[in-house]
Design a protein around this motif. Structure first.
Motif, PDB file in Angstrom:
ATOM      1  N   UNK A 156       0.818  -1.229   0.000  1.00  0.00           N
ATOM      2  CA  UNK A 156       0.000   0.000   0.000  1.00  0.00           C
ATOM      3  C   UNK A 156       0.845   1.271   0.000  1.00  0.00           C
ATOM      4  N   UNK A 157       2.012   1.212  -0.623  1.00  0.00           N
ATOM      5  CA  UNK A 157       2.875   2.396  -0.708  1.00  0.00           C
ATOM      6  C   UNK A 157       2.172   3.537  -1.439  1.00  0.00           C
ATOM      7  N   UNK A 158       1.683   3.245  -2.650  1.00  0.00           N
ATOM      8  CA  UNK A 158       1.083   4.308  -3.468  1.00  0.00           C
ATOM      9  C   UNK A 158      -0.186   4.860  -2.848  1.00  0.00           C
ATOM     10  N   UNK A 159      -0.934   4.024  -2.138  1.00  0.00           N
ATOM     11  CA  UNK A 159      -2.151   4.499  -1.479  1.00  0.00           C
ATOM     12  C   UNK A 159      -1.819   5.546  -0.420  1.00  0.00           C
ATOM     13  N   UNK A 160      -0.716   5.314   0.314  1.00  0.00           N
ATOM     14  CA  UNK A 160      -0.272   6.280   1.316  1.00  0.00           C
ATOM     15  C   UNK A 160       0.188   7.563   0.636  1.00  0.00           C
ATOM     16  N   UNK A 161       0.959   7.419  -0.433  1.00  0.00           N
ATOM     17  CA  UNK A 161       1.500   8.588  -1.125  1.00  0.00           C
ATOM     18  C   UNK A 161       0.372   9.429  -1.730  1.00  0.00           C
ATOM     19  N   UNK A 162      -0.635   8.770  -2.297  1.00  0.00           N
ATOM     20  CA  UNK A 162      -1.765   9.534  -2.861  1.00  0.00           C
ATOM     21  C   UNK A 162      -2.451  10.374  -1.793  1.00  0.00           C
ATOM     22  N   UNK A 177      -3.249  15.882   0.882  1.00  0.00           N
ATOM     23  CA  UNK A 177      -3.070  16.803   2.001  1.00  0.00           C
ATOM     24  C   UNK A 177      -2.190  17.991   1.626  1.00  0.00           C
ATOM     25  N   UNK A 178      -1.199  17.757   0.807  1.00  0.00           N
ATOM     26  CA  UNK A 178      -0.332  18.865   0.408  1.00  0.00           C
ATOM     27  C   UNK A 178      -1.048  19.821  -0.536  1.00  0.00           C
ATOM     28  N   UNK A 194      -4.982   6.550   3.618  1.00  0.00           N
ATOM     29  CA  UNK A 194      -4.903   5.955   2.285  1.00  0.00           C
ATOM     30  C   UNK A 194      -5.915   6.615   1.340  1.00  0.00           C
ATOM     31  N   UNK A 195      -5.650   6.464   0.038  1.00  0.00           N
ATOM     32  CA  UNK A 195      -6.534   7.043  -0.972  1.00  0.00           C
ATOM     33  C   UNK A 195      -6.571   6.105  -2.173  1.00  0.00           C
TER      34      UNK A 195
END
Length: 332
Positions: A144-150, A155-156, A316-317
């Motif tokens: 779930x790396x990309x889910x966290x990054x999305x 937020x940014x 996550x997203x």
């Protein structure tokens, strides 16, 4: 910070009282010693004072304390009390430093990875990742790396950042609404994205050095699948060196996504591993053997023990999330 336990404080307080009592006892014994020195016969008689004929010197060589046991107890108690009393001062000093450290951290806020360890609330790993100047999210496929990054990107954008993505393996519709470099394994385009970042950094560094009140647009570059960059992206080594510098002062930030954090996987220059460890906030994510996410991970803070973290729906997203409304709101 470990606080002294009640038994330790009680023991230390008792030692302080023992130290004061022994000092009084020693003083009382010394009084008797002085009296005996002046009244008992001397072990040997000194010669009369040659400068004052007929007047004998005081018999200061006599040593007959009337209470030798009291003197021994006083000395032994004094040494014991002093040692344990010193320990009490050390504990109280450590307690005071811990209190000051916690108060300073709460006043300063979480401005570094190390601040996580002294934060009075539970570890806010996701907030720290959102606010980091350089973040590294890594783990095996399915963690779930990309889910966290999305979610970090969302937020940014809400905070007014301009966000761009460098992603050689981007799917159609992924990071919808954002500028995505390198889709379809186009590493020349990713090279261009890194070159644009380096150019911006140089311009901002010059502005920072010449203008006492510079104003910069907050900018984040997300680099996905960075384990594919070495050998394919020529500006990658130079980009890594700049990313681990003081880019945050120029309102710039980088978020790296990889399968691991080793020097070989990331294509780091020789001796660069320690620099990355000291500069990046690293989030390691885990997956099961069947590539399903464990929703668990570790937060790695430089020179500290890793901290356990848990992924939740709020961190996550989904892959097809549309960022367009957020971008329009930022521009407006």
């Amino acid at each position: 910070m470990t606080r002294p336990s009640p038994p330790n404080l009680l023991l230390s307080s008792w030692c302080s009282l023992l130290l004061m009592g022994s000092a009084a006892l020693l003083a009382e014994s010394a009084t008797h010693i002085q009296v005996e020195v002046q009244t008992r016969p001397a072990l040997f008689e000194p010669e009369p004072d040659q400068f004052t004929p007929g007047i004998q010197q005081l018999k200061t060589y006599s040593w007959y304390p009337t209470r030798p046991a009291s003197l021994f107890v006083a000395l032994a108690s004094g040494v014991t009390g002093a040692a344990l009393g010193w320990d009490m001062l050390g504990q109280l000093s450590a307690l005071n430093q811990g209190s000051n450290s916690s108060r300073a951290t709460s006043e300063r806020g979480s401005d570094s990875p190390a601040s996580l360890l002294s934060h009075p609330r539970p570890v806010r790993w996701f907030e720290e990742l959102v606010n980091s100047g350089l973040g590294l999210v890594y783990g095996v496929q399915g963690s779930r790396k990309s889910a966290i990054v999305r979610k970090v990107v969302e937020q940014r954008l809400k905070s007014g950042y301009r966000v761009e993505i460098a992603h050689p393996g981007a799917k159609a519709g992924e990071y919808r609404g954002l500028k995505v470099y390198g889709a379809g394994e186009d590493y020349l385009e990713i090279d261009q994205a890194l070159e644009n970042f380096l150019d911006q950094f140089q311009k901002r560094a010059l502005e920072f050095a010449t203008n006492p009140n510079p104003t910069f647009e907050s900018y984040t570059l997300v680099c996905e699948e960075v384990t594919r960059y070495p050998g394919n992206v020529s500006r990658w080594p130079e980009f890594l060196k700049i990313a681990t510098s003081d880019i945050r002062k120029k309102h710039m930030s980088v978020l790296l996504v990889a399968h691991g954090d080793t020097m070989q996987l990331l294509g780091m220059p020789p001796g660069f591993s320690e620099t990355l460890k000291a500069s990046a906030l690293k989030v390691e994510l885990f997956a099961n053997p069947d590539r399903t996410p464990k929703l668990k991970g570790k937060l790695h803070v430089y020179r500290q023990q890793p901290l356990d973290i848990t992924l939740t729906a709020e961190t996550q997203l989904q892959e097809d999330f549309d960022y367009t409304p957020l971008i329009k709101r930022r521009v407006a």
